[in-house]
Motif scaffolding. Structure first.
Motif, PDB file in Angstrom:
ATOM      1  N   LEU A 243       0.834  -1.214   0.000  1.00 58.74           N
ATOM      2  CA  LEU A 243       0.000   0.000   0.000  1.00 58.74           C
ATOM      3  C   LEU A 243       0.865   1.260   0.000  1.00 58.74           C
ATOM      4  O   LEU A 243       0.530   2.254  -0.656  1.00 58.74           O
ATOM      5  CB  LEU A 243      -0.926   0.005   1.216  1.00 58.74           C
ATOM      6  CG  LEU A 243      -2.077  -1.015   1.211  1.00 58.74           C
ATOM      7  CD1 LEU A 243      -2.792  -1.021   2.557  1.00 58.74           C
ATOM      8  CD2 LEU A 243      -3.069  -0.707   0.102  1.00 58.74           C
ATOM      9  N   LYS A 244       1.991   1.223   0.727  1.00 56.76           N
ATOM     10  CA  LYS A 244       2.875   2.386   0.785  1.00 56.76           C
ATOM     11  C   LYS A 244       3.443   2.731  -0.587  1.00 56.76           C
ATOM     12  O   LYS A 244       3.779   3.892  -0.851  1.00 56.76           O
ATOM     13  CB  LYS A 244       4.020   2.118   1.767  1.00 56.76           C
ATOM     14  CG  LYS A 244       3.614   2.151   3.231  1.00 56.76           C
ATOM     15  CD  LYS A 244       4.794   1.816   4.146  1.00 56.76           C
ATOM     16  CE  LYS A 244       4.378   1.797   5.602  1.00 56.76           C
ATOM     17  NZ  LYS A 244       5.504   1.411   6.510  1.00 56.76           N
ATOM     18  N   GLY A 245       3.548   1.736  -1.456  1.00 57.55           N
ATOM     19  CA  GLY A 245       4.061   1.989  -2.795  1.00 57.55           C
ATOM     20  C   GLY A 245       3.028   2.578  -3.742  1.00 57.55           C
ATOM     21  O   GLY A 245       3.371   2.975  -4.857  1.00 57.55           O
ATOM     22  N   ILE A 246       1.757   2.635  -3.305  1.00 57.27           N
ATOM     23  CA  ILE A 246       0.681   3.109  -4.176  1.00 57.27           C
ATOM     24  C   ILE A 246      -0.007   4.355  -3.614  1.00 57.27           C
ATOM     25  O   ILE A 246      -0.314   5.287  -4.358  1.00 57.27           O
ATOM     26  CB  ILE A 246      -0.364   1.990  -4.380  1.00 57.27           C
ATOM     27  CG1 ILE A 246       0.287   0.756  -5.024  1.00 57.27           C
ATOM     28  CG2 ILE A 246      -1.529   2.481  -5.238  1.00 57.27           C
ATOM     29  CD1 ILE A 246      -0.631  -0.448  -5.101  1.00 57.27           C
ATOM     30  N   LEU A 247      -0.227   4.376  -2.301  1.00 56.80           N
ATOM     31  CA  LEU A 247      -0.987   5.456  -1.680  1.00 56.80           C
ATOM     32  C   LEU A 247      -0.065   6.547  -1.137  1.00 56.80           C
ATOM     33  O   LEU A 247       1.080   6.294  -0.778  1.00 56.80           O
ATOM     34  CB  LEU A 247      -1.842   4.899  -0.535  1.00 56.80           C
ATOM     35  CG  LEU A 247      -2.867   3.815  -0.896  1.00 56.80           C
ATOM     36  CD1 LEU A 247      -3.551   3.299   0.373  1.00 56.80           C
ATOM     37  CD2 LEU A 247      -3.888   4.346  -1.886  1.00 56.80           C
ATOM     38  N   SER A 248      -0.611   7.764  -1.062  1.00 54.78           N
ATOM     39  CA  SER A 248       0.129   8.867  -0.447  1.00 54.78           C
ATOM     40  C   SER A 248       0.093   8.720   1.068  1.00 54.78           C
ATOM     41  O   SER A 248      -0.646   7.885   1.611  1.00 54.78           O
ATOM     42  CB  SER A 248      -0.495  10.202  -0.846  1.00 54.78           C
ATOM     43  OG  SER A 248      -1.751  10.379  -0.202  1.00 54.78           O
TER      44      SER A 248
END
Length: 326
Positions: free
Chosen positions: A296-301
């Motif tokens: 998720l950290k690689g996709i979301l701000s």
């Protein structure tokens, strides 16, 4: 209207279908419907027959349907999607084939237009005859709730033309349609004689003279591209204001859906520091979320990252399969 007998086949007539035909041919100017219940208890609503006729004309024109073309009704007439399949057949002189509503429609002959909910698409995709069934369909109209990525990818790989709809009971079915995109976000285009604007919340306002109560103000936040087209961003009710930044759960869900093989959604909860915080809700028994958080950290701000992950054994859903966000 094209004046001809319109019902070609009935594979079991349920009470809702018979009741709708009785109400349609009555002297009343309206039929009774109910809202979906996705944002609260379903509400009784009187649907103008003249509005339904005009909506049907516009859908028939959009798909280029002509007298004698065929429709498959595999949805319940309890809901607007099912009701409008009947009206389109009556208005256009189209051949209507009626089946009891079920998760597995029987598509075994050519149809010019079929309307389904995502659950039916999923069931056909998982069955051994899904591709053969879809080969009989010229245009597929999908509504009621959002398609998952797996179903969407499957449909765009097939030769038929698939469309997703924007509309509600109050607008007597859809007022805009988007051909299912191979990538990117859907581009919704207005039906003939429908135009759009936005209010001060950036929520869609529908202008259609054939609808009672036009203009109709929605709670759907959109990116308005023109008077006749928009990108849907999400429900105003679901927008999360975290630290003064507005994030859209539905938009986030589309970006990360490939990470999940179970249903999920994002929601906002009160936070003393940020006003609201983002929470991820997953329909599953608890599992180790370390790798999920990393992905998720690689996709979301940083504003979009969930501060908590909750597990729920079973989500509440509407009759059409739409998840009720709680």
């Amino acid at each position: 209207m094209c004046d001809r007998e319109f019902i070609r086949s009935i594979e079991g007539c349920d009470e809702a279908f018979a009741d709708f035909l009785s109400a349609w041919w009555s002297d009343d100017d309206y039929v009774v419907g109910h809202t979906s219940g996705s944002t609260g208890e379903p509400k009784r609503i009187e649907l103008s027959k003249s509005s339904m006729i005009e909506s049907a004309k516009r859908t028939n024109a959009f798909f280029g349907l002509k007298c004698g073309d065929s429709l498959l009704m595999c949805l319940s007439a309890n809901y607007i999607a099912g009701k409008m399949m009947v009206v389109r057949a009556i208005v256009g002189g189209l051949d209507l084939y009626v089946q009891p509503a079920s998760s597995m429609p029987n598509v075994d002959r050519p149809y010019d237009l079929v309307s389904m909910v995502p659950l039916q698409v999923h069931s056909l995709m998982e069955s051994g005859r899904g591709e053969q069934s879809m080969s009989f369909i010229n245009h597929l109209l999908v509504g009621g709730s959002q398609l998952m990525k797996e179903e969407s990818d499957w449909l765009v790989s097939l030769p038929l033309k698939s469309y997703i709809s924007y509309g509600m009971t109050e607008t007597v079915s859809h007022v805009a349609l988007s051909e299912l995109p191979k990538s990117g976000v859907p581009l919704y285009r207005a039906l003939p004689d429908v135009r759009f604007s936005t209010d001060d919340r950036d929520c869609l306002v529908i202008h259609a003279d054939y609808l009672q109560g036009s203009p109709f103000v929605t709670n759907d936040v959109v990116e308005l591209l023109s008077e006749g087209s928009f990108h849907w961003l999400g429900r105003w009710d679901n927008v999360i204001n975290t630290g003064g930044v507005k994030v859209f759960p539905e938009k986030m869900e589309k970006r990360v859906e490939s990470l999940f093989d179970v249903p999920f959604y994002f929601k906002g909860e009160p936070d003393p520091k940020f006003g609201q915080r983002v929470v991820l809700v997953v329909e599953s028994e608890p599992f180790d979320t370390t790798s999920l958080k990393d992905a998720l950290k690689g996709i979301l701000s940083s504003y979009e990252m969930p501060k908590e992950i909750l597990f729920v054994p079973h989500f509440s859903r509407t009759a059409s399969g739409k998840v009720k966000r709680i």
